[in-house]
Design an enzyme around this catalytic site. Structure first.
Site, PDB file in Angstrom:
ATOM      1  N   HIS A   3       0.831  -1.316  -0.001  1.00  0.00           N
ATOM      2  CA  HIS A   3       0.105   0.131  -0.058  1.00  0.00           C
ATOM      3  C   HIS A   3       0.811   1.208   0.012  1.00  0.00           C
ATOM      4  CE1 HIS A   3      -3.748  -2.134   0.653  1.00  0.00           C
ATOM      5  NE2 HIS A   3      -3.253  -2.660   1.780  1.00  0.00           N
ATOM      6  N   VAL A  56       4.070 -20.299  23.381  1.00  0.00           N
ATOM      7  CA  VAL A  56       4.463 -19.355  24.603  1.00  0.00           C
ATOM      8  C   VAL A  56       3.015 -19.577  25.392  1.00  0.00           C
ATOM      9  CG1 VAL A  56       4.826 -17.150  25.846  1.00  0.00           C
ATOM     10  CG2 VAL A  56       6.257 -17.644  23.858  1.00  0.00           C
ATOM     11  N   ARG A  70      -7.588 -10.733  10.133  1.00  0.00           N
ATOM     12  CA  ARG A  70      -7.120  -9.498  10.365  1.00  0.00           C
ATOM     13  C   ARG A  70      -6.992  -9.363  11.994  1.00  0.00           C
ATOM     14  NH1 ARG A  70     -11.009  -8.877   6.814  1.00  0.00           N
ATOM     15  NH2 ARG A  70     -10.552  -7.776   4.950  1.00  0.00           N
ATOM     16  N   CYS A  88      -4.233 -27.525 -10.924  1.00  0.00           N
ATOM     17  CA  CYS A  88      -4.583 -28.784 -10.661  1.00  0.00           C
ATOM     18  C   CYS A  88      -4.348 -28.849  -9.124  1.00  0.00           C
ATOM     19  CB  CYS A  88      -4.044 -30.025 -11.262  1.00  0.00           C
ATOM     20  SG  CYS A  88      -2.399 -30.260 -10.851  1.00  0.00           S
ATOM     21  N   CYS A 142       0.993 -33.217  -9.968  1.00  0.00           N
ATOM     22  CA  CYS A 142       2.259 -33.370  -9.553  1.00  0.00           C
ATOM     23  C   CYS A 142       2.663 -33.747  -7.938  1.00  0.00           C
ATOM     24  CB  CYS A 142       2.940 -31.856  -9.653  1.00  0.00           C
ATOM     25  SG  CYS A 142       2.132 -30.778  -8.472  1.00  0.00           S
TER      26      CYS A 142
HETATM   27  C1  LIG Z   1      -7.947 -10.920   4.122  1.00  0.00           C
HETATM   28  C2  LIG Z   1      -6.458  -9.792   4.531  1.00  0.00           C
HETATM   29  C3  LIG Z   1      -6.141  -8.964   3.494  1.00  0.00           C
HETATM   30  C4  LIG Z   1      -5.167  -8.270   3.838  1.00  0.00           C
HETATM   31  N1  LIG Z   1      -4.483  -7.512   3.167  1.00  0.00           N
HETATM   32  C5  LIG Z   1      -2.979  -6.890   3.186  1.00  0.00           C
HETATM   33  C6  LIG Z   1      -2.638  -6.313   2.148  1.00  0.00           C
HETATM   34  O1  LIG Z   1      -3.058  -6.006   0.775  1.00  0.00           O
HETATM   35  N2  LIG Z   1      -1.404  -5.378   2.434  1.00  0.00           N
HETATM   36  C7  LIG Z   1      -0.789  -5.367   3.384  1.00  0.00           C
HETATM   37  O2  LIG Z   1       0.056  -4.753   3.790  1.00  0.00           O
HETATM   38  N3  LIG Z   1      -1.531  -6.104   4.623  1.00  0.00           N
HETATM   39  C8  LIG Z   1      -2.798  -6.711   4.351  1.00  0.00           C
HETATM   40  N4  LIG Z   1      -3.150  -7.595   5.416  1.00  0.00           N
HETATM   41  C9  LIG Z   1      -2.805  -7.477   6.787  1.00  0.00           C
HETATM   42  C10 LIG Z   1      -1.235  -8.503   6.904  1.00  0.00           C
HETATM   43  O3  LIG Z   1      -1.670  -9.679   6.509  1.00  0.00           O
HETATM   44  C11 LIG Z   1      -1.095  -8.574   8.539  1.00  0.00           C
HETATM   45  O4  LIG Z   1      -1.170  -7.100   9.076  1.00  0.00           O
HETATM   46  C12 LIG Z   1       0.112  -9.142   8.773  1.00  0.00           C
HETATM   47  O5  LIG Z   1       0.268 -10.332   8.240  1.00  0.00           O
HETATM   48  C13 LIG Z   1       0.300  -9.235  10.192  1.00  0.00           C
HETATM   49  O6  LIG Z   1       1.539  -9.900  10.535  1.00  0.00           O
HETATM   50  P1  LIG Z   1       2.051 -10.294  12.193  1.00  0.00           P
HETATM   51  O7  LIG Z   1       3.160 -10.884  12.056  1.00  0.00           O
HETATM   52  O8  LIG Z   1       1.370  -9.398  12.973  1.00  0.00           O
HETATM   53  O9  LIG Z   1       0.791 -11.534  12.270  1.00  0.00           O
HETATM   54  P2  LIG Z   1       0.965 -13.021  11.923  1.00  0.00           P
HETATM   55  O10 LIG Z   1       1.160 -13.200  10.583  1.00  0.00           O
HETATM   56  O11 LIG Z   1      -0.658 -13.641  12.276  1.00  0.00           O
HETATM   57  O12 LIG Z   1       1.960 -13.783  12.792  1.00  0.00           O
HETATM   58  C14 LIG Z   1       1.889 -13.712  14.333  1.00  0.00           C
HETATM   59  C15 LIG Z   1       2.526 -15.225  14.451  1.00  0.00           C
HETATM   60  O13 LIG Z   1       2.463 -15.200  15.858  1.00  0.00           O
HETATM   61  C16 LIG Z   1       2.410 -16.590  16.383  1.00  0.00           C
HETATM   62  N5  LIG Z   1       1.879 -16.631  17.618  1.00  0.00           N
HETATM   63  C17 LIG Z   1       0.688 -16.476  18.336  1.00  0.00           C
HETATM   64  N6  LIG Z   1       0.760 -16.626  19.485  1.00  0.00           N
HETATM   65  C18 LIG Z   1       1.930 -17.348  19.939  1.00  0.00           C
HETATM   66  C19 LIG Z   1       2.389 -17.721  21.057  1.00  0.00           C
HETATM   67  N7  LIG Z   1       1.401 -17.869  22.156  1.00  0.00           N
HETATM   68  N8  LIG Z   1       3.567 -18.441  20.950  1.00  0.00           N
HETATM   69  C20 LIG Z   1       4.365 -18.316  19.890  1.00  0.00           C
HETATM   70  N9  LIG Z   1       3.767 -17.781  18.726  1.00  0.00           N
HETATM   71  C21 LIG Z   1       2.684 -17.315  18.810  1.00  0.00           C
HETATM   72  C22 LIG Z   1       1.457 -17.264  15.387  1.00  0.00           C
HETATM   73  O14 LIG Z   1       1.270 -18.427  15.056  1.00  0.00           O
HETATM   74  C23 LIG Z   1       1.869 -16.454  14.157  1.00  0.00           C
HETATM   75  O15 LIG Z   1       2.660 -17.074  13.148  1.00  0.00           O
HETATM   76  C24 LIG Z   1      -4.321  -8.426   5.172  1.00  0.00           C
HETATM   77  C25 LIG Z   1      -4.744  -9.203   6.215  1.00  0.00           C
HETATM   78  C26 LIG Z   1      -5.959 -10.107   5.562  1.00  0.00           C
HETATM   79  C27 LIG Z   1      -6.487 -11.011   6.895  1.00  0.00           C
END
Ligand SMILES: Cc1cc2nc3c(=O)[nH]c(=O)nc-3n(C[C@H](O)[C@H](O)[C@H](O)COP(=O)(O)OP(=O)(O)OC[C@H]3O[C@@H](n4cnc5c(N)ncnc54)[C@H](O)[C@@H]3O)c2cc1C
Length: 467
Positions: A62, A185, A323, A449, A454
């Site tokens: 974005h 955790v 989200r 597919c 594959c």
């Molecule tokens: C439908 C959709 C569309 C989106 N489109 C966009 C877009 O176009 N552009 C953009 O910039 N963003 C977009 N986003 C937002 C973006 O995907 C997120 O903001 C981003 O992936 C968040 O990353 P994160 O690392 O915070 O969370 P996550 O990827 O969820 O990572 C958090 C990690 O913490 C781990 N975790 C949780 N609890 C524990 C625990 N107790 N102990 C150890 N590990 C733990 C989980 O397993 C996970 O792997 C979109 C999101 C969605 C759902």
């Protein structure tokens, strides 16, 4: 290089533990890796990086044109977009600057476009332009009838969401960060001025703690004694259309945003497909990544208006992401200096874009907790495998094939993934622990597919490589 997925954790305390290896936690670990004096752990509940929200988004880099001016999110999205575009060019993460069109379908929406252009300018996005209906249809000839005009935002881009967290984590691990997978955790306490985390693999001690747990960031925050926000998972269901649909659309086609969010878009992907989605459904269940007949019906109805011909194309896949929405309008990023703790919560729909800027911001907050990161160094660049269709893939490169004929041997014919790429993924710094992990690294089994042809061959290669 330390990547563990079973067994006890090292007993010696870390300087910083980052919980959550999504795109945000991996970016933070990478930022910390610039400081060689720090001993850093990246701790992830699942068996791979980027397996949470980060694997299932709409993959848009974005500009932040529509963010709330002055918010933390607006600043970090703007900075993050610049940082990630440069990082992607260095690392081989595919990005296409296709631009977006904010399409007005009625007079009210048309009247809103100049206001949105002014908001974009307030967000430092000065190159937007209003298009009349004729200019709009010249740019997007397959757009459904009845559009009245659009705002063109040339800076909006599409990016590979899978390669990004993988690149950050690879670089972090190569520079000394310990990655502990399958390590959830479950409890957090303090002893002798240190964090003591009870995990599914034993105790982990750290002087500073960063909570980047995505959908579970509020749970961890409460274990640390804070009650600042509650995550309400907001599901986004999406349809992926096959590559034959790709010529139908040139830009990211956005609706005029409403109070409910960014709305349903049609967008090309760097992998050569077309996305339709996402829905926006507030749920209680943080694991509800299933798709529903209702959700898909709603998307198809909206898609039919935006790009009618798309609905005649074949759907390759359906997925949903959650989200991490909260009751607040902005990211929930806070330092708790007395505890040596930083919360990175509420990173809702823009975290892929803002990840690198968020990481720098968090490093600043950690120093506010008294952390002296010591001298910084430049990181050795990483070069990621190219999963993007706009750049030469290995099967198209005679130089690679001449050097190693495995790059000329197709295994996944739909996505044209070669034996060489699968071998590279299986022997990489962060090898996949599952077939889905292999798919995110190579695109094998992600095509028309879905692995019907594959699948057996890919599985055999995967099984052979497992220790
Ligand atoms: C439908 C959709 C569309 C989106 N489109 C966009 C877009 O176009 N552009 C953009 O910039 N963003 C977009 N986003 C937002 C973006 O995907 C997120 O903001 C981003 O992936 C968040 O990353 P994160 O690392 O915070 O969370 P996550 O990827 O969820 O990572 C958090 C990690 O913490 C781990 N975790 C949780 N609890 C524990 C625990 N107790 N102990 C150890 N590990 C733990 C989980 O397993 C996970 O792997 C979109 C999101 C969605 C759902």
């Amino acid at each position: 290089m330390t990547v563990t997925f079973e067994g006890p954790l090292p007993g010696e305390p870390y300087d910083v533990a980052v919980v959550g290896a999504g795109v945000v936690g991996a970016a933070i670990a990478r930022a910390l890796a610039r400081h060689p004096r720090l001993r850093v752990a990246l701790v992830e509940a699942q068996d791979d990086v980027g397996q949470g929200t980060s694997k299932a988004n709409t993959a848009i880099l974005h500009t932040g044109f529509d963010a709330v001016p002055g918010s933390l999110e607006a600043r970090l999205v703007r900075e993050g977009a610049r940082l990630l575009a440069a990082y992607a060019a260095e690392s081989g993460i595919p990005v296409e600057r296709v631009g977006a069109l904010l399409v007005a379908w009625d007079e009210d929406q048309l009247a809103a476009l100049p206001r949105l252009a002014a908001k974009a300018a307030a967000n430092d996005c000065h190159d937007t332009r209003l298009l009349d209906a004729a200019e709009l249809y010249a740019r997007e000839p397959h757009l459904g009838p009845g559009a009245l005009g659009a705002l063109h935002i040339p800076g909006e881009s599409v990016i590979c969401p899978w390669t990004t967290p993988l690149a950050y984590a690879t670089q972090a691990v190569r520079h000394g960060v310990h990655l502990h997978l399958n390590c959830r955790v479950e409890q957090a306490g303090r002893r002798d001025g240190r964090h003591e985390l009870t995990t599914t693999r034993g105790t982990l001690r750290a002087r500073r703690l960063v909570n980047a747990a995505g959908l579970h960031a509020d749970t961890l925050d409460r274990l640390l004694g804070h009650d600042d926000f509650t995550v309400t998972p907001r599901r986004g269901q999406l349809l992926v259309y096959d590559k034959f649909a790709r010529p139908l659309v040139r830009h990211i086609l956005l609706p005029v945003p409403t109070a409910l969010g960014k709305g349903v878009l049609v967008a090309p992907t760097v992998h050569g497909n077309v996305l339709l989605g996402p829905t926006a459904e507030d749920l209680d269940d943080r694991h509800a990544t299933g798709s529903t007949a209702d959700g898909l019906r709603t998307l198809r109805a909206q898609g039919r208006r935006i790009l009618p011909a798309l609905l005649d194309e074949e759907v390759t896949a359906v997925y949903a992401g959650l989200r991490a929405a909260t009751e607040h309008d902005d990211y929930q990023v806070r330092a708790h200096p007395g505890q040596g703790y930083v919360t990175v919560g509420g990173i809702r729909s823009t975290g892929l874009t803002s990840s690198l800027a968020l990481a720098d911001h968090v490093l600043g907050l950690l120093t506010e907790t008294g952390l002296d990161p010591g001298p910084a160094r430049d990181l050795e660049p990483v070069r990621m495998p190219n999963l993007g269709e706009a750049f030469p893939r290995p099967y198209q490169r005679p130089d690679l094939i001449a050097a190693d004929p495995r790059y000329g041997t197709l295994v996944c014919h739909c996505e044209r993934v070669t034996l060489g790429e699968i071998h590279d993924a299986l022997t990489s710094t962060l090898p996949p622990r599952s077939l889905d992990g292999l798919r995110r690294r190579t695109r094998a089994r992600a095509g028309r597919c879905q692995g019907f042809h594959c699948g057996a061959a890919v599985r055999a290669l995967f099984e052979q490589a497992r220790p």
